[in-house]
Design a protein around this motif. Structure first.
Motif, PDB file in Angstrom:
ATOM      1  N   GLU A 199      16.671  26.770  41.847  1.00 49.50           N
ATOM      2  CA  GLU A 199      17.908  26.170  41.349  1.00 49.50           C
ATOM      3  C   GLU A 199      17.991  26.236  39.824  1.00 49.50           C
ATOM      4  O   GLU A 199      19.055  26.497  39.256  1.00 49.50           O
ATOM      5  CB  GLU A 199      18.009  24.716  41.817  1.00 49.50           C
ATOM      6  N   ALA A 200      16.869  26.003  39.138  1.00 54.90           N
ATOM      7  CA  ALA A 200      16.864  26.071  37.678  1.00 54.90           C
ATOM      8  C   ALA A 200      17.241  27.474  37.210  1.00 54.90           C
ATOM      9  O   ALA A 200      18.059  27.646  36.296  1.00 54.90           O
ATOM     10  CB  ALA A 200      15.493  25.676  37.133  1.00 54.90           C
ATOM     11  N   LYS A 201      16.665  28.477  37.853  1.00 59.30           N
ATOM     12  CA  LYS A 201      16.957  29.863  37.450  1.00 59.30           C
ATOM     13  C   LYS A 201      18.384  30.260  37.814  1.00 59.30           C
ATOM     14  O   LYS A 201      19.105  30.844  36.997  1.00 59.30           O
ATOM     15  CB  LYS A 201      15.963  30.820  38.106  1.00 59.30           C
ATOM     16  N   HIS A 202      18.794  29.932  39.029  1.00 58.27           N
ATOM     17  CA  HIS A 202      20.132  30.319  39.482  1.00 58.27           C
ATOM     18  C   HIS A 202      21.211  29.723  38.581  1.00 58.27           C
ATOM     19  O   HIS A 202      22.156  30.411  38.177  1.00 58.27           O
ATOM     20  CB  HIS A 202      20.344  29.866  40.926  1.00 58.27           C
ATOM     21  N   ARG A 203      21.072  28.452  38.257  1.00 59.59           N
ATOM     22  CA  ARG A 203      22.112  27.767  37.497  1.00 59.59           C
ATOM     23  C   ARG A 203      22.170  28.251  36.043  1.00 59.59           C
ATOM     24  O   ARG A 203      23.255  28.396  35.482  1.00 59.59           O
ATOM     25  CB  ARG A 203      21.897  26.253  37.574  1.00 59.59           C
ATOM     26  N   THR A 204      21.014  28.479  35.444  1.00 60.03           N
ATOM     27  CA  THR A 204      21.038  28.975  34.065  1.00 60.03           C
ATOM     28  C   THR A 204      21.446  30.444  34.004  1.00 60.03           C
ATOM     29  O   THR A 204      22.164  30.852  33.086  1.00 60.03           O
ATOM     30  CB  THR A 204      19.673  28.784  33.388  1.00 60.03           C
ATOM     31  N   ASP A 205      21.006  31.239  34.978  1.00 62.00           N
ATOM     32  CA  ASP A 205      21.429  32.645  35.015  1.00 62.00           C
ATOM     33  C   ASP A 205      22.946  32.752  35.116  1.00 62.00           C
ATOM     34  O   ASP A 205      23.569  33.595  34.460  1.00 62.00           O
ATOM     35  CB  ASP A 205      20.791  33.362  36.215  1.00 62.00           C
ATOM     36  N   ARG A 206      23.529  31.902  35.939  1.00 67.80           N
ATOM     37  CA  ARG A 206      24.980  31.940  36.121  1.00 67.80           C
ATOM     38  C   ARG A 206      25.697  31.604  34.810  1.00 67.80           C
ATOM     39  O   ARG A 206      26.682  32.263  34.438  1.00 67.80           O
ATOM     40  CB  ARG A 206      25.382  30.940  37.216  1.00 67.80           C
ATOM     41  N   LEU A 207      25.188  30.609  34.093  1.00 65.68           N
ATOM     42  CA  LEU A 207      25.795  30.238  32.819  1.00 65.68           C
ATOM     43  C   LEU A 207      25.677  31.371  31.800  1.00 65.68           C
ATOM     44  O   LEU A 207      26.635  31.687  31.086  1.00 65.68           O
ATOM     45  CB  LEU A 207      25.129  28.972  32.274  1.00 65.68           C
ATOM     46  N   LEU A 208      24.505  31.990  31.744  1.00 64.09           N
ATOM     47  CA  LEU A 208      24.288  33.080  30.792  1.00 64.09           C
ATOM     48  C   LEU A 208      25.170  34.276  31.124  1.00 64.09           C
ATOM     49  O   LEU A 208      25.687  34.956  30.227  1.00 64.09           O
ATOM     50  CB  LEU A 208      22.810  33.481  30.780  1.00 64.09           C
TER      51      LEU A 208
END
Length: 381
Positions: A199-208
């Motif tokens: 979840e941490a990776k998915h959510r930050t990747d989406r923002l980036l």
């Protein structure tokens, strides 16, 4: 300085996630709820606090020791903090953290920087570095980074030292695992860690990807993981493998006349059914005790199940009152008991055996939350 040795080896390198994601996740789960944690924003990982201060963290995953006196990793980190976030003495950075994995012993200069608290400490460190500044060292790739520290003002050098933190861990996910190990079974830990990292990776990747800063509110993330833990803590991993109790234990419990047996006597339930009721009750209590001991059963996790059973019982009682009002109270109570024994209710998506449903009804009956005879309270009293 914090150093931790691994107690658990995750499958693959950090369950398949990079070191920055692991540290992002660890910060999200341990920082104050009002904080926002970023990846690849103003450092590898950074934390922005409600009061306007920040924590900057550089992450190093190295086989060789990145903490020796002339380590390019150590001095480049210090160089970047001074160049990109200076002047440290007046800037918002309240903490400057270097995270290293696996565990490496810090060299004398790293130790001196961590221990420095006064201008005198800094002066001693600077003098020691200058003393080792040979002509050969000045030609090394590390020299420009060391020189940036030496060229800084004494105030900035001291401010950097006071804010400097070092965390060394053999297993980076251990910090996350330690948050949940006391309250869940070992079977669940890998699932929780993998979900949190994902979840941490998915959510930050989406923002980036959207061109936005990769920052997540710590409180929102903590709530998300807590809900996930609650959702998986029972359905997939609890079991009902407790065998029926020994006959002498059942007979002893029956002879003690618990309230739920007295309730069955009020509706003329026979001896064999009473023995079955005692067996179901004891097995249910054993299941719940086992889950609690193994850390599988979280507080309040059965509230919805209990409310569902109580609601079903109330509906059956109302239905029999409307359609079977001609029956005397004993026969009506026996019919309600028989109807409740037919119920099949899922517990958070998992089918449960009959003895568990029956045992839970007997628990309610034992606590006088429900009764089979319409006037059970008066008759028991």
């Amino acid at each position: 300085m914090s150093t931790k040795s691994a107690k658990h080896s995750a499958v693959g390198p950090y369950l398949g996630f990079g070191i920055q994601t692991v540290r992002l996740c660890a910060r999200l789960l341990t920082e104050p709820r009002s904080a926002t944690v970023y990846v690849e924003h103003d450092d590898d990982v950074s934390v922005h606090y409600e009061n306007g201060t920040t924590l900057l963290e550089q992450t190093k995953r190295k086989a060789g020791n990145p903490l020796t006196d002339w380590s390019a990793d150590l001095w480049k980190t210090i160089h970047n903090w001074l160049e990109d976030h200076g002047p440290i003495s007046t800037g918002p950075a309240s903490k400057l953290c270097l995270f290293v994995t696996p565990v490496h012993p810090p060299g004398p200069w790293a130790q001196a920087l961590l221990a420095a608290k006064t201008a005198s400490d800094i002066a001693t460190l600077v003098a020691d570095i200058q003393k080792g500044m040979t002509s050969a060292r000045k030609k090394s790739p590390t020299y420009p980074f060391v020189k940036r520290f030496l060229d800084a003002t004494s105030e900035e050098q001291l401010a950097l030292a006071v804010r400097f933190q070092l965390i060394c861990q053999a297993e980076p996910t251990e910090m996350i695992r330690e948050l949940y190990a006391p309250s869940v079974s070992a079977l669940l830990l890998d699932k929780i860690v993998a979900y949190a990292l994902g979840e941490a990776k998915h959510r930050t990747d989406r923002l980036l990807e959207l061109g936005k800063p990769g920052g997540i509110n710590a409180g929102d993330f903590q709530d998300l993981i807590r809900l996930f833990v609650q959702s998986i803590n029972l359905p997939a991993y609890f079991d009902f493998d407790s065998a029926p109790p020994p006959v002498d234990e059942i007979n002893a419990a029956l002879s003690s006349k618990p309230v739920f047996i007295r309730q069955l006597e009020l509706i003329d339930v026979g001896k064999n059914q009473q023995l079955n009721a005692v067996s179901d009750y004891l097995r249910t209590v054993a299941n719940k005790t086992k889950w609690g001991a193994e850390g599988i059963l979280l507080p309040q996790s059965l509230d919805e199940w209990d409310a569902n059973l109580l609601s079903r019982h109330a509906a059956i009682c109302e239905g029999f009152e409307a359609t079977h009002g001609h029956l005397d109270e004993v026969k009506r109570g026996a019919a309600i008991y028989a109807e409740c024994r037919k119920l099949s209710v899922a517990l958070q998506g998992k089918t449960v055996p009959d003895h568990f449903t029956h045992g839970c009804f007997n628990e309610f009956s034992d606590g006088k939350q429900i009764g089979w005879h319409p006037n059970f309270n008066d008759l028991l009293d």
